[in-house]
Scaffold this motif. Structure first.
Motif, PDB file in Angstrom:
ATOM      1  N   GLY A  14       6.654 -18.707 -10.202  1.00 14.61           N
ATOM      2  CA  GLY A  14       5.700 -17.630  -9.988  1.00 14.61           C
ATOM      3  C   GLY A  14       4.253 -18.077  -9.878  1.00 14.61           C
ATOM      4  N   GLY A  29       2.581 -14.572  -9.280  1.00 12.34           N
ATOM      5  CA  GLY A  29       3.502 -13.472  -9.012  1.00 12.34           C
ATOM      6  C   GLY A  29       4.271 -13.671  -7.728  1.00 12.34           C
ATOM      7  N   ALA A  32       9.645  -9.513  -6.267  1.00 14.44           N
ATOM      8  CA  ALA A  32       9.702  -8.076  -6.040  1.00 14.44           C
ATOM      9  C   ALA A  32       8.396  -7.380  -6.395  1.00 14.44           C
ATOM     10  CB  ALA A  32      10.828  -7.472  -6.868  1.00 14.44           C
ATOM     11  N   GLY A  33       7.477  -8.059  -7.077  1.00 20.69           N
ATOM     12  CA  GLY A  33       6.237  -7.431  -7.517  1.00 20.69           C
ATOM     13  C   GLY A  33       5.036  -7.872  -6.695  1.00 20.69           C
ATOM     14  N   PRO A  34       3.858  -7.528  -7.145  1.00 22.68           N
ATOM     15  CA  PRO A  34       2.642  -7.907  -6.412  1.00 22.68           C
ATOM     16  C   PRO A  34       2.286  -9.370  -6.589  1.00 22.68           C
ATOM     17  CG  PRO A  34       2.063  -6.751  -8.408  1.00 22.68           C
ATOM     18  CD  PRO A  34       3.562  -6.703  -8.302  1.00 22.68           C
ATOM     19  N   ARG A  35       1.525  -9.905  -5.623  1.00 25.65           N
ATOM     20  CA  ARG A  35       0.999 -11.260  -5.679  1.00 25.65           C
ATOM     21  C   ARG A  35      -0.514 -11.175  -5.842  1.00 25.65           C
ATOM     22  NH1 ARG A  35       4.608 -11.694  -1.740  1.00 25.65           N
ATOM     23  NH2 ARG A  35       3.101 -11.267  -0.109  1.00 25.65           N
ATOM     24  N   HIS A  36      -1.060 -12.000  -6.707  1.00 21.60           N
ATOM     25  CA  HIS A  36      -2.499 -12.060  -6.916  1.00 21.60           C
ATOM     26  C   HIS A  36      -2.953 -13.468  -6.556  1.00 21.60           C
ATOM     27  CE1 HIS A  36      -2.384  -8.244  -9.044  1.00 21.60           C
ATOM     28  NE2 HIS A  36      -1.326  -8.716  -9.689  1.00 21.60           N
ATOM     29  N   THR A  46      -4.927  -9.123  -3.580  1.00 24.33           N
ATOM     30  CA  THR A  46      -3.707  -8.578  -4.156  1.00 24.33           C
ATOM     31  C   THR A  46      -2.862  -8.083  -2.996  1.00 24.33           C
ATOM     32  OG1 THR A  46      -4.854  -7.895  -6.150  1.00 24.33           O
ATOM     33  CG2 THR A  46      -2.744  -6.837  -5.692  1.00 24.33           C
ATOM     34  N   MET A  48       1.387  -6.985  -1.638  1.00 22.24           N
ATOM     35  CA  MET A  48       2.749  -6.649  -2.024  1.00 22.24           C
ATOM     36  C   MET A  48       3.545  -6.307  -0.769  1.00 22.24           C
ATOM     37  SD  MET A  48       4.183  -3.512  -4.347  1.00 22.24           S
ATOM     38  CE  MET A  48       3.521  -4.081  -5.876  1.00 22.24           C
TER      39      MET A  48
END
Length: 65
Positions: A14, A29, A32-36, A46, A48
């Motif tokens: 991650g 991240g 399945a979730g957001p990337r920062h 950010t 997704m």
């Protein structure tokens, strides 16, 4: 055509370190979730992936003085 340099290194699950000719960034991240993403030049992104052809991205740049 110019020569480009880009390298992405997985540090931990991650967490990625992305390096190119002008800057570096750290991405947290994904999946399945957001990337920062935090850039060495002060830009934060950010993003997704959403179902279908949709996606979300918000970028905030460092304020200049």
């Amino acid at each position: 055509m110019g020569i480009t340099f880009r390298k992405s290194i997985r540090i931990l699950p991650g967490v990625r370190l992305n390096i190119n000719r002008r800057s570096w960034s750290v991405t947290l991240g994904g999946g399945a979730g957001p990337r920062h993403t935090y850039n060495s030049r002060g830009r934060r992104t950010t993003s997704m992936d959403l179902p279908g052809p949709f996606g979300y991205r918000r970028t905030t740049a460092r304020r200049s003085r």
